[in-house]
Scaffold this active site. Sequence first.
Site, PDB file in Angstrom:
ATOM      1  N   GLY A  15       3.090  -6.266   3.727  1.00  0.00           N
ATOM      2  CA  GLY A  15       1.634  -6.036   3.722  1.00  0.00           C
ATOM      3  C   GLY A  15       1.039  -6.381   2.378  1.00  0.00           C
ATOM      4  N   VAL A 144       1.457  -0.823  -1.711  1.00  0.00           N
ATOM      5  CA  VAL A 144       0.470   0.242  -1.847  1.00  0.00           C
ATOM      6  C   VAL A 144       1.111   1.600  -1.569  1.00  0.00           C
ATOM      7  CG1 VAL A 144      -1.625  -1.084  -1.363  1.00  0.00           C
ATOM      8  CG2 VAL A 144      -0.339  -0.111   0.543  1.00  0.00           C
ATOM      9  N   ASP A 145       2.166   1.598  -0.748  1.00  0.00           N
ATOM     10  CA  ASP A 145       2.799   2.861  -0.351  1.00  0.00           C
ATOM     11  C   ASP A 145       3.490   3.572  -1.519  1.00  0.00           C
ATOM     12  OD1 ASP A 145       1.978   2.224   2.178  1.00  0.00           O
ATOM     13  OD2 ASP A 145       3.925   1.494   2.851  1.00  0.00           O
ATOM     14  N   GLU A 246      -1.072   8.693   7.612  1.00  0.00           N
ATOM     15  CA  GLU A 246      -0.774   8.122   8.926  1.00  0.00           C
ATOM     16  C   GLU A 246       0.628   8.502   9.400  1.00  0.00           C
ATOM     17  OE1 GLU A 246      -0.797   3.826   8.437  1.00  0.00           O
ATOM     18  OE2 GLU A 246       0.932   3.868   7.106  1.00  0.00           O
ATOM     19  N   GLN A 303      -8.335  -0.023   2.307  1.00  0.00           N
ATOM     20  CA  GLN A 303      -7.673   0.639   1.188  1.00  0.00           C
ATOM     21  C   GLN A 303      -6.643  -0.240   0.494  1.00  0.00           C
ATOM     22  OE1 GLN A 303      -5.117   4.039   2.840  1.00  0.00           O
ATOM     23  NE2 GLN A 303      -5.817   3.031   4.697  1.00  0.00           N
ATOM     24  N   ARG A 304      -6.139  -1.250   1.200  1.00  0.00           N
ATOM     25  CA  ARG A 304      -5.142  -2.087   0.543  1.00  0.00           C
ATOM     26  C   ARG A 304      -5.711  -3.433   0.086  1.00  0.00           C
ATOM     27  NH1 ARG A 304      -1.113  -4.107   5.484  1.00  0.00           N
ATOM     28  NH2 ARG A 304      -2.374  -5.896   6.072  1.00  0.00           N
TER      29      ARG A 304
END
Lengths: 414, 414
Positions: A15, A144-145, A246, A303-304
Amino acid sequence: MKNLKGALIFGQSGGPTSVINASAAGVFTEALKNKNITAVYGAAHGIKGVLDEKLYDMSKEDKKELMLLKNTPSSALGSVRYKLKSAEVDETDYIRILEVFKKYNVRYFFYNGGNDSMDTCNKISKYLIKNGYDCNVIGVPKTVDNDLFGTDHCPGFGSAAKYIATTIMELSLDARVYDKGQITIIEIMGRNAGWLAASASLANMKGHGADLIYLPEIPFCLDKFLKDVKRVTEANNGKCIVAVSEGVKDKDGNYISEVLSNANKAKDGFGHTQLGGLSAGLADFASKNFNMKVRGIELSLMQRCGAHLASAVDVEEAFLAGQTAVRVATSGETDKIVVFKCCREKGYKCTVELMDVALAANTEKTVPLEWIINDGTMVSEEFVKYALPLIQGESKAPLEDGLPRFAKLKKILA
Amino acid sequence: MKNLKGALIFGQSGGPTSVINASAAGVFTEALKNKNITAVYGAAHGIKGVLDEKLYDMSKEDKKELMLLKNTPSSALGSVRYKLKSAEVDETDYIRILEVFKKYNVRYFFYNGGNDSMDTCNKISKYLIKNGYDCNVIGVPKTVDNDLFGTDHCPGFGSAAKYIATTIMELSLDARVYDKGQITIIEIMGRNAGWLAASASLANMKGHGADLIYLPEIPFCLDKFLKDVKRVTEANNGKCIVAVSEGVKDKDGNYISEVLSNANKAKDGFGHTQLGGLSAGLADFASKNFNMKVRGIELSLMQRCGAHLASAVDVEEAFLAGQTAVRVATSGETDKIVVFKCCREKGYKCTVELMDVALAANTEKTVPLEWIINDGTMVSEEFVKYALPLIQGESKAPLEDGLPRFAKLKKILA
């Protein structure tokens, strides 16, 4: 440690983030001025571009556009989710990769991604070593995680955290304007790690945050959720802002989004999948239990990719990670990933180091349980101390006509 | 034209925007230095604050905080959706309003909102005139929907348009990274007017926009939608970005979100309401017709509260509208609304004028049909010329700890 002379391939995987192209800018600008690097290629769609021999010649790009990559979100080269099988099981892809590497005399291969991508990087690296092909392989971290093992944090996280905290401050003001009850449920990315959802707490620090923050590190119970929301609305003039990851799961490890979806399926007997995601499902669930307006909001892809809110610290660190990959690889390092080591005493300091890429492959780093407080509904001051330095400063594309001017690449195939 | 001496009440009404507080800042700072205004009150939750006698004394606020309102999103005083009945039908509220106005010697009443709020403003104004109570009443325009009649555009629209265009540029890059088909459906606010959805076309100008833009001005046909998407994905390597207004309706005037919801209800026989909104419904519908990933994204409240992306033009004009209300009211004007008249030849120029508030009440201004092109799937260059000047420049809250520092009001009751 071999100092090699040859071509470089850089690929983006997984991603995209707001700053993955900043790492690309770091790699390209540094590589193009290194005399041991004879050609600089960008692989279209990560490892797939190598397999398909779709390689962009980055020397044909304008230098100004390469620098604009620093503030251009998403993966400019195209990304991919492609998991290489083990070479012992199926050698096909590896044989092809080696063939392409030989054809283009590739002696530097960098892969930019999260833990899945580091698995790819590790497998290729080990295969090349085993087959005696000299090529320095370096992983460049990105997600991003923020769930990559062995690094203080990941490029991409700081900007997403800044987007989330800023947006929740704004939403928190908006969601409280009416003189009646309202429950607002904001769904945040992060898969099985709660780093991004925890970033909602940065907004709390400013007095415009979430009342309840749920991370996937703690089992999520729907009944407890109702009790938590009830408590907050009663104490808070009917208002409750919820930030939820999520990836929250029940005590048996089932994703809550699926639990809610299955409950609906069982009810209507038609097996319809639930529309929308967790926030829509939780909003529907809450609206059946509270006599007030309930709104589900998904921060979704914004958000990403919200590069207009990127953190300068994040952009510069992402660029540095790319630059460093070139520097260490041309000094003879291989089979490593660039990681950050940070100190937060007496001001924030971040230095780059190297770690065996195998250690980063497929491992998930989650939020320490001791940072999760208030019976699993909030994160502690420790998290704020950790994350705050990462969202500092602004760095964004120049404006043209009031809108960002992103990089335009020619993408000329080699 | 009466020059009155007395107190001023200002109220905010309807859905908040990124810049509604900029108008409040304009009213308060201008009113506090006017010697004919003996007290400056902010009504809590609009007209409800008048009825409940919940009035904040704005002279007790720090001047610095009042100026920070310029860049603080949402309605700082609290908002309300409260439609006054006609005085002929039920005089109760009017009697109470007059009672409060007399008690506080209110001689200036300003109401900030869209067409519903201008109806309130108009009714109060007419009632006061009829009852011989001298009070200069001025409407201050506000709505992200931009559907207010008689003004070139509305404060709030430019910032929301800038948010939408910037976000769609970012989403467009993100949604195209993988080497496979993907349909992305982005739902945009605007009720029955397509101004906000049309703003997606500003992103197109930059080459990172939406392939299809659907406005509520043109009947929406689900079959045609499928054909449009098919055409785009076939021409475009499987990628399609759709921007769609929440208010699209079929040829019989039924909202598409409800049509899709009813289709699902009919199917499962349980009358479940559809979760999520139009984007989720359309994504579900499309996913049954295309063998590729379909993602629905709702820009939700973010598009109206994203003050970090406010347009400087919008912020300054919103402030000016508030200032102007004070200046014209203290010069004796009443029963008017502040409107913008703009010229776009040889650079953008915006001047403030006054219009009878009755003309703005309850009228919706929609996008001219001749600006909607390509068989109802795009807007023309005329729209871009219209909207582009409104999204120019940046104006946002100062940063503290990397996050916006919004206004903090004491809200001391009078």
